[in-house]
Enzyme design. Structure first.
Site, PDB file in Angstrom:
ATOM      1  N   ARG A 185      42.155  38.775  46.559  1.00  0.00           N
ATOM      2  CA  ARG A 185      42.561  38.976  45.165  1.00  0.00           C
ATOM      3  C   ARG A 185      43.588  40.112  45.065  1.00  0.00           C
ATOM      4  O   ARG A 185      43.367  41.196  45.588  1.00  0.00           O
ATOM      5  CB  ARG A 185      41.325  39.249  44.299  1.00  0.00           C
ATOM      6  CG  ARG A 185      40.500  37.973  44.089  1.00  0.00           C
ATOM      7  CD  ARG A 185      39.259  38.216  43.275  1.00  0.00           C
ATOM      8  NE  ARG A 185      38.260  38.960  44.012  1.00  0.00           N
ATOM      9  CZ  ARG A 185      37.070  39.295  43.513  1.00  0.00           C
ATOM     10  NH1 ARG A 185      36.743  38.955  42.293  1.00  0.00           N
ATOM     11  NH2 ARG A 185      36.213  39.973  44.252  1.00  0.00           N
ATOM     12  N   ALA A 241      32.975  49.551  47.753  1.00  0.00           N
ATOM     13  CA  ALA A 241      34.301  49.054  48.130  1.00  0.00           C
ATOM     14  C   ALA A 241      34.098  47.912  49.109  1.00  0.00           C
ATOM     15  O   ALA A 241      33.167  47.942  49.928  1.00  0.00           O
ATOM     16  CB  ALA A 241      35.127  50.171  48.760  1.00  0.00           C
ATOM     17  N   THR A 275      35.133  39.579  35.132  1.00  0.00           N
ATOM     18  CA  THR A 275      35.799  39.993  33.891  1.00  0.00           C
ATOM     19  C   THR A 275      37.298  40.039  34.172  1.00  0.00           C
ATOM     20  O   THR A 275      37.891  41.116  34.242  1.00  0.00           O
ATOM     21  CB  THR A 275      35.328  41.383  33.416  1.00  0.00           C
ATOM     22  OG1 THR A 275      35.360  42.287  34.533  1.00  0.00           O
ATOM     23  CG2 THR A 275      33.929  41.336  32.852  1.00  0.00           C
ATOM     24  N   LYS A 280      42.622  44.180  52.239  1.00  0.00           N
ATOM     25  CA  LYS A 280      42.318  45.303  53.117  1.00  0.00           C
ATOM     26  C   LYS A 280      41.550  44.737  54.298  1.00  0.00           C
ATOM     27  O   LYS A 280      41.172  43.561  54.279  1.00  0.00           O
ATOM     28  CB  LYS A 280      41.512  46.385  52.383  1.00  0.00           C
ATOM     29  CG  LYS A 280      40.146  45.885  51.907  1.00  0.00           C
ATOM     30  CD  LYS A 280      39.432  46.880  51.023  1.00  0.00           C
ATOM     31  CE  LYS A 280      38.731  47.943  51.821  1.00  0.00           C
ATOM     32  NZ  LYS A 280      37.731  48.688  51.007  1.00  0.00           N
ATOM     33  N   ASP A 337      23.850  31.688  39.864  1.00  0.00           N
ATOM     34  CA  ASP A 337      25.290  31.482  39.633  1.00  0.00           C
ATOM     35  C   ASP A 337      25.488  30.035  39.192  1.00  0.00           C
ATOM     36  O   ASP A 337      24.758  29.140  39.615  1.00  0.00           O
ATOM     37  CB  ASP A 337      26.069  31.769  40.927  1.00  0.00           C
ATOM     38  CG  ASP A 337      27.546  32.077  40.665  1.00  0.00           C
ATOM     39  OD1 ASP A 337      27.972  33.212  40.941  1.00  0.00           O
ATOM     40  OD2 ASP A 337      28.265  31.175  40.174  1.00  0.00           O
ATOM     41  N   CYS A 391      39.927  45.065  41.605  1.00  0.00           N
ATOM     42  CA  CYS A 391      39.577  46.093  40.617  1.00  0.00           C
ATOM     43  C   CYS A 391      40.723  46.956  40.116  1.00  0.00           C
ATOM     44  O   CYS A 391      40.884  47.137  38.910  1.00  0.00           O
ATOM     45  CB  CYS A 391      38.514  47.011  41.197  1.00  0.00           C
ATOM     46  SG  CYS A 391      36.916  46.220  41.290  1.00  0.00           S
TER      47      CYS A 391
HETATM   48  C1  UDX Z   1      37.761  49.785  44.844  1.00  0.00           C
HETATM   49  C2  UDX Z   1      37.026  51.126  44.718  1.00  0.00           C
HETATM   50  O1  UDX Z   1      37.260  51.900  45.900  1.00  0.00           O
HETATM   51  C3  UDX Z   1      35.544  50.890  44.506  1.00  0.00           C
HETATM   52  O2  UDX Z   1      34.873  52.118  44.304  1.00  0.00           O
HETATM   53  C4  UDX Z   1      35.355  49.994  43.287  1.00  0.00           C
HETATM   54  O3  UDX Z   1      33.988  49.697  43.099  1.00  0.00           O
HETATM   55  C5  UDX Z   1      36.140  48.703  43.442  1.00  0.00           C
HETATM   56  O4  UDX Z   1      37.517  48.989  43.701  1.00  0.00           O
HETATM   57  P1  UDX Z   1      38.079  47.985  46.759  1.00  0.00           P
HETATM   58  O5  UDX Z   1      39.120  47.407  45.866  1.00  0.00           O
HETATM   59  O6  UDX Z   1      37.044  47.081  47.317  1.00  0.00           O
HETATM   60  O7  UDX Z   1      37.283  49.145  46.007  1.00  0.00           O
HETATM   61  O8  UDX Z   1      38.786  48.672  48.012  1.00  0.00           O
HETATM   62  P2  UDX Z   1      39.532  50.076  48.251  1.00  0.00           P
HETATM   63  O9  UDX Z   1      39.082  50.589  49.553  1.00  0.00           O
HETATM   64  O10 UDX Z   1      39.424  50.985  47.108  1.00  0.00           O
HETATM   65  O11 UDX Z   1      41.048  49.625  48.439  1.00  0.00           O
HETATM   66  C6  UDX Z   1      41.830  49.102  47.395  1.00  0.00           C
HETATM   67  C7  UDX Z   1      43.240  48.866  47.856  1.00  0.00           C
HETATM   68  O12 UDX Z   1      43.927  50.098  48.084  1.00  0.00           O
HETATM   69  C8  UDX Z   1      43.362  48.092  49.172  1.00  0.00           C
HETATM   70  O13 UDX Z   1      44.422  47.171  49.084  1.00  0.00           O
HETATM   71  C9  UDX Z   1      43.658  49.165  50.191  1.00  0.00           C
HETATM   72  O14 UDX Z   1      44.328  48.673  51.306  1.00  0.00           O
HETATM   73  C10 UDX Z   1      44.518  50.105  49.375  1.00  0.00           C
HETATM   74  N1  UDX Z   1      44.535  51.490  49.863  1.00  0.00           N
HETATM   75  C11 UDX Z   1      43.371  52.217  49.887  1.00  0.00           C
HETATM   76  C12 UDX Z   1      45.741  52.073  50.251  1.00  0.00           C
HETATM   77  O15 UDX Z   1      46.791  51.440  50.205  1.00  0.00           O
HETATM   78  N2  UDX Z   1      45.737  53.387  50.665  1.00  0.00           N
HETATM   79  C13 UDX Z   1      44.595  54.139  50.695  1.00  0.00           C
HETATM   80  O16 UDX Z   1      44.682  55.319  51.063  1.00  0.00           O
HETATM   81  C14 UDX Z   1      43.374  53.529  50.303  1.00  0.00           C
HETATM   82  P1  ADP Z   2      32.903  40.159  41.343  1.00  0.00           P
HETATM   83  O1  ADP Z   2      33.928  40.612  42.358  1.00  0.00           O
HETATM   84  O2  ADP Z   2      32.891  41.001  40.097  1.00  0.00           O
HETATM   85  O3  ADP Z   2      31.540  39.998  41.935  1.00  0.00           O
HETATM   86  P2  ADP Z   2      33.329  37.288  41.474  1.00  0.00           P
HETATM   87  O4  ADP Z   2      34.407  36.474  40.840  1.00  0.00           O
HETATM   88  O5  ADP Z   2      33.271  37.407  42.958  1.00  0.00           O
HETATM   89  O6  ADP Z   2      33.391  38.727  40.798  1.00  0.00           O
HETATM   90  O7  ADP Z   2      31.910  36.745  41.010  1.00  0.00           O
HETATM   91  C1  ADP Z   2      31.539  36.416  39.703  1.00  0.00           C
HETATM   92  C2  ADP Z   2      30.572  35.231  39.773  1.00  0.00           C
HETATM   93  O8  ADP Z   2      29.989  35.024  38.480  1.00  0.00           O
HETATM   94  C3  ADP Z   2      31.216  33.898  40.166  1.00  0.00           C
HETATM   95  O9  ADP Z   2      30.567  33.386  41.319  1.00  0.00           O
HETATM   96  C4  ADP Z   2      30.962  32.986  38.930  1.00  0.00           C
HETATM   97  O10 ADP Z   2      30.701  31.646  39.280  1.00  0.00           O
HETATM   98  C5  ADP Z   2      29.741  33.634  38.313  1.00  0.00           C
HETATM   99  N1  ADP Z   2      29.517  33.333  36.890  1.00  0.00           N
HETATM  100  C6  ADP Z   2      30.410  33.262  35.882  1.00  0.00           C
HETATM  101  N2  ADP Z   2      29.811  33.005  34.700  1.00  0.00           N
HETATM  102  C7  ADP Z   2      28.476  32.900  34.955  1.00  0.00           C
HETATM  103  C8  ADP Z   2      27.291  32.657  34.152  1.00  0.00           C
HETATM  104  N3  ADP Z   2      27.374  32.461  32.843  1.00  0.00           N
HETATM  105  N4  ADP Z   2      26.092  32.644  34.773  1.00  0.00           N
HETATM  106  C9  ADP Z   2      26.008  32.851  36.102  1.00  0.00           C
HETATM  107  N5  ADP Z   2      27.066  33.093  36.901  1.00  0.00           N
HETATM  108  C10 ADP Z   2      28.285  33.113  36.352  1.00  0.00           C
END
Ligand code: UDX
Ligand code: ADP
Length: 460
Positions: free
Chosen positions: A343, A160, A87, A336, A32, A273
């Site tokens: 985020r 997740a 991204t 959560k 990183d 996400c």
């Molecule tokens: C999500 C997807 O589940 C995962 O497969 C993908 O790789 C990344 O995005 P994540 O964002 O980590 O994962 O958590 P998730 O459990 O999906 O919850 C997302 C949000 O929805 C949270 O804020 C959670 O509190 C909320 N949620 C989830 C609800 O409000 N109600 C539900 O029934 C489920």
């Molecule tokens: P995710 O939830 O997708 O893992 P994050 O923001 O937590 O996303 O992590 C992305 C990471 O990628 C950060 O720690 C950032 O510093 C790193 N990063 C960004 N650009 C580069 C690069 N060119 N080479 C290596 N690491 C990088």
């Protein structure tokens, strides 16, 4: 075999730790550009809080798992390079607010091309717009030494947060997309399959063409988020009728065609996400001339934004149409439970709304740092004279947060909140004492017995 992963974030770190843990014969190096993050991965205080992650890292780190800032060396030595950099949604230019910003991905491709001395498999781990692999391949080929072949695979991560270790250990499926039409493409797919097959049953490893794999990730997140927006839309209707959204969700979830998961009404979904990926999908649909499809999916986001602002408005209107100078305890700030990630957390939007209304926030979260909360609320910890911010207090103790508060808002479903002594909390609050349960996790009948006025999502 040597694997390198660019990006040591919430996805790259835990995923590589699990691969190293399960495959002692593979050397896994995570690189990183953020030195602080790498130092944290090399310390006892990992930058990502995930139940069970410490143990996995402890077993593999130093054995066959390494964290480094020397990305060029890591790339050079690797047979497989995972790209797991952020991204984020573009904030400028064409597609601002919707399209994914691919600059970090492209920079990785240029680094890989520059240092590679032999063929490599490049794996897209970050969620990407459909057909990004093509762009990646073009950049790689245009900048690499002659004769070096790259195979680009898409291997989106479905973990997740909060359950990352379990999801990685025992995933519903692993998806690998590649160039199924060429011998080299099929070989690359088989190589990556062989890594996962070390601990995952073969029937759970799905292989597809590149574009299906890239699109499946966006669609999976869009469908999950759509279920939450659907039940949240119904929560508003429940509040106007005498229906109870938890009962409705339970009843419909018993239909095996619908299923019980992701039907928990809430103050709104957050996380890195869902919103980002739906916006990306909306942008793609627009780009490919499908405005009706774009509008259909955008409504999932619109409903989520409405749910968040509906919650803050409810707090203001219930507290006699003003929260000016009133202390509001916010329980939870993470998006959560069981994560320190904030985020797109609903707490950030509700918090900002309440600050605009001149409320005083007393925030308690078991895992989120003080600095992160101030950053998310776009506030500084001290004023120009160095005095503490008078509108925000971060409270390690939930009872202190609630003391003297007019209202208490549950923003995150942390298990620890359920076991608090609410009689003690009630005694410390101003009366009438209001609870706004944005997660429907508390025992509302009991709270009412104590004397609280309770507002719950989707309940009259
Ligand atoms: C999500 C997807 O589940 C995962 O497969 C993908 O790789 C990344 O995005 P994540 O964002 O980590 O994962 O958590 P998730 O459990 O999906 O919850 C997302 C949000 O929805 C949270 O804020 C959670 O509190 C909320 N949620 C989830 C609800 O409000 N109600 C539900 O029934 C489920
Ligand atoms: P995710 O939830 O997708 O893992 P994050 O923001 O937590 O996303 O992590 C992305 C990471 O990628 C950060 O720690 C950032 O510093 C790193 N990063 C960004 N650009 C580069 C690069 N060119 N080479 C290596 N690491 C990088």
């Amino acid at each position: 075999m040597k694997i390198c992963c660019l990006g040591a974030g919430y996805v790259g770190g835990p995923t590589m730790a699990m691969i190293a843990y399960q495959c002692p014969d593979i050397t896994v190096t995570v690189a990183d550009i953020n030195e602080t993050r790498i130092n944290a991965w090399n310390s006892d205080d990992l930058p990502v809080f995930e139940p069970g992650l410490d143990e996995v890292v402890k077993v593999a780190r130093g054995r066959n798992l390494f964290f480094t800032t020397d990305k060029m060396k890591a790339i050079k030595e690797a047979d497989i390079v995972f790209v797991s950099v952020g991204t984020p949604t573009k904030t400028y230019g064409a597609g601002a607010g919707k399209a994914a910003d691919l600059k970090y991905i492209e920079l990785c491709a240029r680094d890989i091309a520059e240092v590679s001395e032999g063929p490599k498999i490049i794996v897209e781990k970050s969620t990407l717009p459909v057909r990004t692999a093509q762009g990646l391949k073009t950049v790689l080929e245009a900048n690499s030494r002659p004769g070096i072949e790259f195979q680009v695979l898409s291997n989106p991560e479905f973990l997740a947060e909060g359950t990352a270790v379990e999801d990685l250990r025992n995933p519903d499926r692993v998806l690998i997309g590649g160039d199924e039409d060429s011998e080299a493409g099929r070989e690359a797919i088989a190589t990556l399959v062989s890594v996962y097959a070390k601990w995952i049953q073969p029937e759970r490893i799905i292989t597809t063409n590149l574009w299906s794999s890239e699109l499946s990730k966006l669609v999976a997140n869009a469908f999950l988020a759509q279920r939450i927006s659907s039940i949240n839309s119904i929560s508003a209707l429940c509040e106007r009728t005498e229906a109870n959204v938890d009962q409705v969700a339970f009843a419909i979830g018993k239909d095996s065609r619908i299923g019980p998961k992701f039907l928990k009404a809430s103050v709104g979904f957050g996380g890195s996400c869902f919103q980002k990926d739906i916006l990306n999908l909306v942008y793609l649909c627009g780009h490919f001339g499908l405005p009706e499809v774009a509008d259909y999916w955008e409504q999932v986001i619109i409903m989520n934004d409405w749910q968040k602002s509906r919650f803050s408005q409810k707090i203001v209107s219930t507290l006699f149409n003003t929260v000016n100078g009133k202390r509001i305890a916010m329980f939870g700030f993470a998006f959560k439970k069981d994560t320190n990630d904030t985020r797109e957390t609903a707490a950030m939007y509700v918090g900002r709304d309440l600050l605009d209304e001149q409320a005083v926030l007393a925030i308690h979260d078991p895992k989120v740092s003080t600095q992160q909360i101030f950053k998310d609320l776009k506030e500084s910890e001290t004023d120009a004279e160095g005095k503490p911010n008078s509108q925000i207090e971060i409270c390690p103790d939930p009872y202190v947060a609630a003391k003297g508060a007019h209202g208490l808002a549950v923003m995150t479903e942390w298990d620890s909140f359920k076991d608090l002594d609410f009689k003690r909390i009630y005694d410390g609050m101003l009366k009438p004492a209001f609870v706004f349960d944005g997660r429907n996790i508390l025992d509302h009948a009991k709270l009412r017995e104590i004397g609280f006025e309770v507002y719950a999502i989707g309940k009259k």
